[in-house]
Design a protein around this motif. Structure first.
Motif, PDB file in Angstrom:
ATOM      1  N   ASP A   1       5.792 -25.402  -1.673  1.00  0.00           N
ATOM      2  CA  ASP A   1       4.683 -25.181  -3.087  1.00  0.00           C
ATOM      3  C   ASP A   1       3.258 -25.072  -1.784  1.00  0.00           C
ATOM      4  OD1 ASP A   1       4.123 -27.823  -2.062  1.00  0.00           O
ATOM      5  OD2 ASP A   1       4.498 -28.325  -3.218  1.00  0.00           O
ATOM      6  N   GLU A   2       3.105 -24.852  -0.869  1.00  0.00           N
ATOM      7  CA  GLU A   2       2.241 -24.296   0.042  1.00  0.00           C
ATOM      8  C   GLU A   2       1.256 -23.318  -0.229  1.00  0.00           C
ATOM      9  OE1 GLU A   2       4.417 -27.468   2.518  1.00  0.00           O
ATOM     10  OE2 GLU A   2       4.654 -25.758   0.897  1.00  0.00           O
ATOM     11  N   ARG A   3      -0.275 -23.054  -0.415  1.00  0.00           N
ATOM     12  CA  ARG A   3      -1.130 -21.819  -0.164  1.00  0.00           C
ATOM     13  C   ARG A   3      -0.637 -21.488   0.981  1.00  0.00           C
ATOM     14  NH1 ARG A   3      -3.272 -18.710  -3.942  1.00  0.00           N
ATOM     15  NH2 ARG A   3      -4.957 -18.724  -2.377  1.00  0.00           N
ATOM     16  N   LEU A   4      -0.678 -20.301   1.770  1.00  0.00           N
ATOM     17  CA  LEU A   4      -0.602 -19.914   3.469  1.00  0.00           C
ATOM     18  C   LEU A   4      -1.221 -19.217   3.209  1.00  0.00           C
ATOM     19  CD1 LEU A   4       1.538 -20.321   6.253  1.00  0.00           C
ATOM     20  CD2 LEU A   4       1.343 -17.875   6.068  1.00  0.00           C
ATOM     21  N   LEU A   5      -2.534 -18.388   4.051  1.00  0.00           N
ATOM     22  CA  LEU A   5      -3.369 -17.434   4.868  1.00  0.00           C
ATOM     23  C   LEU A   5      -2.716 -16.798   6.107  1.00  0.00           C
ATOM     24  CD1 LEU A   5      -5.568 -15.394   4.154  1.00  0.00           C
ATOM     25  CD2 LEU A   5      -6.902 -17.266   5.274  1.00  0.00           C
ATOM     26  N   ASP A   6      -2.458 -15.581   6.237  1.00  0.00           N
ATOM     27  CA  ASP A   6      -2.609 -14.758   7.334  1.00  0.00           C
ATOM     28  C   ASP A   6      -3.010 -14.180   7.825  1.00  0.00           C
ATOM     29  OD1 ASP A   6      -0.625 -14.463   9.685  1.00  0.00           O
ATOM     30  OD2 ASP A   6       0.402 -12.918   8.745  1.00  0.00           O
ATOM     31  N   MET A   7      -4.445 -14.100   8.838  1.00  0.00           N
ATOM     32  CA  MET A   7      -4.927 -13.583   8.642  1.00  0.00           C
ATOM     33  C   MET A   7      -4.913 -12.167   9.502  1.00  0.00           C
ATOM     34  SD  MET A   7      -7.829 -16.368  10.159  1.00  0.00           S
ATOM     35  CE  MET A   7      -7.247 -16.572  11.733  1.00  0.00           C
ATOM     36  N   GLY A   8      -5.093 -11.465   9.274  1.00  0.00           N
ATOM     37  CA  GLY A   8      -4.552  -9.791   9.837  1.00  0.00           C
ATOM     38  C   GLY A   8      -2.589  -9.321   9.783  1.00  0.00           C
TER      39      GLY A   8
ATOM     40  N   ASP B   1     -12.717  -8.926   6.348  1.00  0.00           N
ATOM     41  CA  ASP B   1     -12.434  -9.350   7.279  1.00  0.00           C
ATOM     42  C   ASP B   1     -12.462 -10.339   7.806  1.00  0.00           C
ATOM     43  OD1 ASP B   1     -14.410  -9.745   9.388  1.00  0.00           O
ATOM     44  OD2 ASP B   1     -15.319  -8.700   9.168  1.00  0.00           O
ATOM     45  N   VAL B   2     -11.562 -10.845   9.259  1.00  0.00           N
ATOM     46  CA  VAL B   2     -11.785 -12.372   8.758  1.00  0.00           C
ATOM     47  C   VAL B   2     -12.726 -12.947   9.399  1.00  0.00           C
ATOM     48  CG1 VAL B   2      -8.867 -12.143   9.402  1.00  0.00           C
ATOM     49  CG2 VAL B   2     -10.790 -11.625  11.246  1.00  0.00           C
ATOM     50  N   THR B   3     -13.554 -12.499   9.325  1.00  0.00           N
ATOM     51  CA  THR B   3     -15.110 -13.093  10.151  1.00  0.00           C
ATOM     52  C   THR B   3     -15.655 -13.620   8.497  1.00  0.00           C
ATOM     53  OG1 THR B   3     -16.751 -11.233  10.543  1.00  0.00           O
ATOM     54  CG2 THR B   3     -15.371 -12.018  11.866  1.00  0.00           C
ATOM     55  N   ALA B   4     -15.356 -13.298   7.290  1.00  0.00           N
ATOM     56  CA  ALA B   4     -16.320 -13.352   6.424  1.00  0.00           C
ATOM     57  C   ALA B   4     -14.570 -13.214   5.557  1.00  0.00           C
ATOM     58  CB  ALA B   4     -17.119 -12.612   5.820  1.00  0.00           C
ATOM     59  N   LEU B   5     -14.353 -15.215   5.258  1.00  0.00           N
ATOM     60  CA  LEU B   5     -13.449 -14.803   4.501  1.00  0.00           C
ATOM     61  C   LEU B   5     -13.479 -14.793   3.136  1.00  0.00           C
ATOM     62  CD1 LEU B   5     -10.412 -16.465   6.482  1.00  0.00           C
ATOM     63  CD2 LEU B   5     -10.760 -14.646   5.713  1.00  0.00           C
ATOM     64  N   PRO B   6     -13.272 -14.119   2.193  1.00  0.00           N
ATOM     65  CA  PRO B   6     -13.342 -13.936   0.726  1.00  0.00           C
ATOM     66  C   PRO B   6     -13.096 -14.949  -0.274  1.00  0.00           C
ATOM     67  CG  PRO B   6     -11.573 -12.125   0.419  1.00  0.00           C
ATOM     68  CD  PRO B   6     -12.440 -12.883   1.850  1.00  0.00           C
ATOM     69  N   PHE B   7     -13.074 -16.320   0.208  1.00  0.00           N
ATOM     70  CA  PHE B   7     -11.798 -17.335  -0.687  1.00  0.00           C
ATOM     71  C   PHE B   7     -13.098 -18.647  -0.585  1.00  0.00           C
ATOM     72  CE2 PHE B   7      -8.388 -14.817   1.986  1.00  0.00           C
ATOM     73  CZ  PHE B   7      -8.122 -14.189   0.398  1.00  0.00           C
ATOM     74  N   PRO B   8     -12.778 -19.628  -1.100  1.00  0.00           N
ATOM     75  CA  PRO B   8     -13.292 -20.692  -1.661  1.00  0.00           C
ATOM     76  C   PRO B   8     -12.850 -21.853  -0.113  1.00  0.00           C
ATOM     77  CG  PRO B   8     -12.856 -19.534  -3.730  1.00  0.00           C
ATOM     78  CD  PRO B   8     -11.814 -19.364  -2.740  1.00  0.00           C
ATOM     79  N   ASP B   9     -14.352 -22.872  -0.022  1.00  0.00           N
ATOM     80  CA  ASP B   9     -13.754 -23.525   0.849  1.00  0.00           C
ATOM     81  C   ASP B   9     -12.201 -24.413   0.342  1.00  0.00           C
ATOM     82  OD1 ASP B   9     -15.884 -22.675   1.724  1.00  0.00           O
ATOM     83  OD2 ASP B   9     -16.853 -24.637   1.668  1.00  0.00           O
ATOM     84  N   GLY B  10     -11.558 -24.669   1.114  1.00  0.00           N
ATOM     85  CA  GLY B  10     -10.182 -25.998   0.936  1.00  0.00           C
ATOM     86  C   GLY B  10      -8.936 -25.056   0.049  1.00  0.00           C
TER      87      GLY B  10
END
Length: 248
Positions: free
Chosen positions: A88-95, A152-161
C-alpha cells in the motif's frame, strides 16, 4: 464450424520493452570490435593484437547488453523483494525511463501508487518517452497504479514526506554537476516520510559520493548481473532510511 471465441486461444500479451541504456555506447564498442575482428582476419602484422582487441570489445558489448536487457531487471526484482513492501506504499522512481524499476515496483503495490519522473532523454535510454512508459505499464497489467511526470529530479514537484520509498537506477550520474547530483539526493530525502527508504543504484564510484554526502546508509555491490561491460562499470546500491544511521 463453431464461431465461439472460446475455440481460439487469446492473442499473446505484449511484454513490456525497456530499451537499451545509453544505446550509443554498445553501438560504438560493438562496431569497434567487429572492425578489429575484420582487421585480424587479414593476417597482417599486428593481427594478434587486433584479435585480442576484438575479443575484449565484443565481450564487453555482450555483457553490457545482457545487463541492460536482462540482468538489471533480475537485480531490481531481487532488491525490491528485499525492501519489505506491504503493498500500500507510495513509491517514487527518479529518472524512471521506460519503466523497468517503476513497473516492477508497481507489481508489488496492488493498493499503492508508483510514480515516475523523467526528462525523457533518448541519449540515456533508447525510445525514452512517457507514452512508452505508460504503454509498458499497460502491458504489464499495472497501468491503474502507475503515473509519470515530466520533472527535474533536482526540484521534485511533490510535498515533503509524500513517499514511503524512493528509487533511482543510474539516473543521478547523468546530472552534469556534482552539486546537481547532491540536490537530487536532498530532494529524494525531502519527499520521503520519516522512516522511508531510499534505494539508489549507480556506478560504484558515484554511489560512494552519494553516501558520503548523505552521511548515512549502506553500500552494496550488485554483482555481475549489473556490470555495464566490466567490473570497472559495476553498479552499487545505496540503501538509506530517513532518520536512520550509517551502518557501513
Amino acid at each position: 464450424m463453431s464461431n465461439n471465441s472460446d475455440d481460439f486461444p487469446p492473442p499473446p500479451a505484449r511484454r513490456p520493452r525497456y530499451g537499451v541504456d545509453a544505446p550509443a555506447f554498445p553501438a560504438v564498442t560493438g562496431a569497434a570490435g567487429l572492425a578489429c575482428g575484420l582487421a585480424a582476419g587479414r593476417r597482417r602484422p599486428g593481427s594478434n593484437a587486433m584479435l585480442a582487441a576484438a575479443t575484449v570489445l565484443l565481450a564487453h558489448t555482450g555483457v553490457y547488453l545482457h545487463t541492460t536487457l536482462r540482468g538489471k531487471l533480475r537485480v531490481w526484482e531481487r532488491e525490491l523483494g528485499r525492501a519489505g513492501l506491504k503493498g500500500d506504499e507510495r513509491l517514487l522512481d527518479m529518472g524512471c525511463g521506460r519503466g523497468a524499476v517503476l513497473i516492477e515496483a508497481a507489481r508489488r503495490l496492488p493498493r499503492g501508487r508508483a510514480v515516475g519522473v523523467d526528462l525523457w532523454s533518448g541519449k540515456d535510454q533508447s525510445g525514452n518517452r512517457p507514452e512508452v512508459t505508460l504503454a509498458n505499464a499497460a502491458a504489464a497489467g499495472v497501468a491503474d497504479r502507475v503515473e509519470v511526470h515530466t520533472a527535474d529530479v533536482t526540484a521534485l514537484p511533490f510535498p515533503d514526506g509524500s513517499f514511503d520509498i524512493v528509487t533511482g537506477a543510474l539516473a543521478l550520474h547523468n546530472i552534469p554537476s556534482r552539486e546537481g547530483q547532491y540536490r537530487a539526493l536532498d530532494e529524494a530525502v525531502r519527499v520521503l516520510r520519516p522512516g522511508g527508504q531510499l534505494l539508489v543504484a549507480d556506478f560504484w564510484f558515484a554511489a560512494r559520493k552519494y553516501a558520503a554526502h548523505l552521511e548515512e546508509g549502506t553500500l552494496r555491490g550488485l554483482g555481475p548481473g549489473y556490470w555495464y561491460g566490466s567490473p570497472l562499470l559495476g553498479i552499487t546500491l545505496l540503501h538509506a532510511v530517513k532518520g536512520g544511521r550509517r551502518r557501513g
